[in-house]
Motif scaffolding. Sequence first.
Motif, PDB file in Angstrom:
ATOM      1  N   PHE A 182      20.315-118.228  23.779  1.00 53.51           N
ATOM      2  CA  PHE A 182      18.816-118.343  24.130  1.00 53.51           C
ATOM      3  C   PHE A 182      18.651-117.797  25.537  1.00 53.51           C
ATOM      4  N   GLY A 183      19.595-117.726  26.413  1.00 54.69           N
ATOM      5  CA  GLY A 183      19.567-117.266  27.681  1.00 54.69           C
ATOM      6  C   GLY A 183      19.141-118.305  28.817  1.00 54.69           C
ATOM      7  N   ILE A 184      19.412-119.671  28.558  1.00 51.23           N
ATOM      8  CA  ILE A 184      18.925-120.770  29.138  1.00 51.23           C
ATOM      9  C   ILE A 184      20.039-120.850  30.241  1.00 51.23           C
ATOM     10  N   LYS A 185      19.658-121.005  31.475  1.00 49.01           N
ATOM     11  CA  LYS A 185      20.595-120.948  32.613  1.00 49.01           C
ATOM     12  C   LYS A 185      20.892-122.652  33.000  1.00 49.01           C
ATOM     13  N   LYS A 186      22.198-122.847  33.346  1.00 49.27           N
ATOM     14  CA  LYS A 186      22.247-124.055  33.958  1.00 49.27           C
ATOM     15  C   LYS A 186      22.259-124.131  35.468  1.00 49.27           C
TER      16      LYS A 186
ATOM     17  N   ALA B 146      33.337-129.863  28.129  1.00 49.52           N
ATOM     18  CA  ALA B 146      34.637-129.662  29.001  1.00 49.52           C
ATOM     19  C   ALA B 146      34.275-129.813  30.540  1.00 49.52           C
ATOM     20  N   PRO B 147      35.318-130.417  31.082  1.00 48.34           N
ATOM     21  CA  PRO B 147      34.946-130.698  32.570  1.00 48.34           C
ATOM     22  C   PRO B 147      35.052-129.616  33.467  1.00 48.34           C
ATOM     23  N   ILE B 148      34.050-128.259  33.007  1.00 48.80           N
ATOM     24  CA  ILE B 148      34.340-127.077  33.910  1.00 48.80           C
ATOM     25  C   ILE B 148      32.839-126.550  34.239  1.00 48.80           C
ATOM     26  N   GLU B 149      31.767-127.385  34.080  1.00 48.65           N
ATOM     27  CA  GLU B 149      30.476-127.001  34.361  1.00 48.65           C
ATOM     28  C   GLU B 149      30.030-126.537  35.901  1.00 48.65           C
TER      29      GLU B 149
ATOM     30  N   ARG C  17      27.720-135.331  34.342  1.00 51.02           N
ATOM     31  CA  ARG C  17      27.857-133.862  34.301  1.00 51.02           C
ATOM     32  C   ARG C  17      27.309-133.463  35.910  1.00 51.02           C
ATOM     33  N   TYR C  18      27.563-132.546  36.308  1.00 49.12           N
ATOM     34  CA  TYR C  18      27.407-131.937  37.762  1.00 49.12           C
ATOM     35  C   TYR C  18      26.163-130.864  37.539  1.00 49.12           C
ATOM     36  N   THR C  19      25.921-130.254  36.442  1.00 48.95           N
ATOM     37  CA  THR C  19      24.712-129.475  36.287  1.00 48.95           C
ATOM     38  C   THR C  19      23.700-129.870  35.099  1.00 48.95           C
TER      39      THR C  19
ATOM     40  N   TRP D  94      28.555-129.770  27.985  1.00 48.89           N
ATOM     41  CA  TRP D  94      28.921-128.533  28.652  1.00 48.89           C
ATOM     42  C   TRP D  94      28.598-127.456  27.380  1.00 48.89           C
ATOM     43  N   GLY D  95      29.181-127.882  26.189  1.00 49.58           N
ATOM     44  CA  GLY D  95      28.955-127.232  24.882  1.00 49.58           C
ATOM     45  C   GLY D  95      27.636-126.834  24.782  1.00 49.58           C
ATOM     46  N   ALA D  96      26.707-127.700  24.957  1.00 50.13           N
ATOM     47  CA  ALA D  96      25.251-127.679  24.839  1.00 50.13           C
ATOM     48  C   ALA D  96      24.638-126.591  25.824  1.00 50.13           C
ATOM     49  N   GLN D  97      25.174-126.596  27.209  1.00 45.15           N
ATOM     50  CA  GLN D  97      24.687-125.769  28.036  1.00 45.15           C
ATOM     51  C   GLN D  97      25.339-124.298  27.862  1.00 45.15           C
TER      52      GLN D  97
END
Length: 304
Positions: free
Chosen positions: A153-157, A108-111, A193-195, A143-146
């Motif tokens: 798992f608490g992994i940050k972007k 989704a384009p909301i990263e 992506r931007y993140t 973004w779905g993966a992030q």
Amino acid sequence: MPVNIPDTLPAKALLEAENVFVMGESRAISQDIRPLRILILNLMPLKIVTESHLLRVLSNSPLQVEVELLMTSMHSHRNTPEEHLVAFYNTFKEVKDRYFDGLIITGAPIELLDFEQVTYWSELCEIMEWSKTHVTSTFHICWGAQAGMYYHFGIKKYELSKKVFGVFEHNVLIPTEPLLRGFDDRFFAPHSRYTEVRVPEINKHSGLILLSESVEAGAFLAVSEDRRQIFVTGHPEYDQNTLGEEYWRDVNKGMEIGVPDNYYPDNNPENPPTVTWRSHAHLLYSNWLNYYVYQSTPYTLGEL
């Protein structure tokens, strides 16, 4: 074997014109086998385009795949005709008591938003929690993966100084992993992506295994230790013109955007792009369907 979709879904005619093997539901019900039931949570604004992208890569398998479409109820879907949503999409309330062999959660384009700022974040969390008991394997995209790595798992972007935009080379880190069976040691895939999620944070988490990364684009493919969660930070399902359409859209809006890397011959946007990622995209999805869904799912759904 074909991907099984509703007779009137717009993507059906498009894929048939490309000589992609699809089967309408009216024909599929006459076959005495159980198809894989795949639910697609489509978070992209141009839903019909995304449907075609995913149905194209899901079709290249000897397995019959029955696809259903899911949308969030806590968000306004302004870029897709209402009649299309009514005809082909369910909400989570309508499917939450059912079981599926596989689930795909799109990007989704909301990263640039914090996860908790996303209007449908609570609903997405409910769906991801539900997937642990009602879905054999879940495939998260971009973004779905992030979002999936953050929730499970608490992994940050992290925001990037420059958008990762283009087609990048990736290395296979664990060639014996079934998801990468048949892959070349190096392969290409699109990103937009931007993140990012960072390789060291994935590597130090005992519940995650990094399978592929890129020198330029970073972490690309990771799986949960039990292989029930797949995370792909790019867009291998993109077709030839998708990155170009995104580029010209932003140019026409007056946005500052660079030409997609490694996409146009001679880096000239007037040249038609050359596809360098299609074969590995099809292989990735067919490996997922075969080794992580078909080989693991029970014949009787509900016995997960």
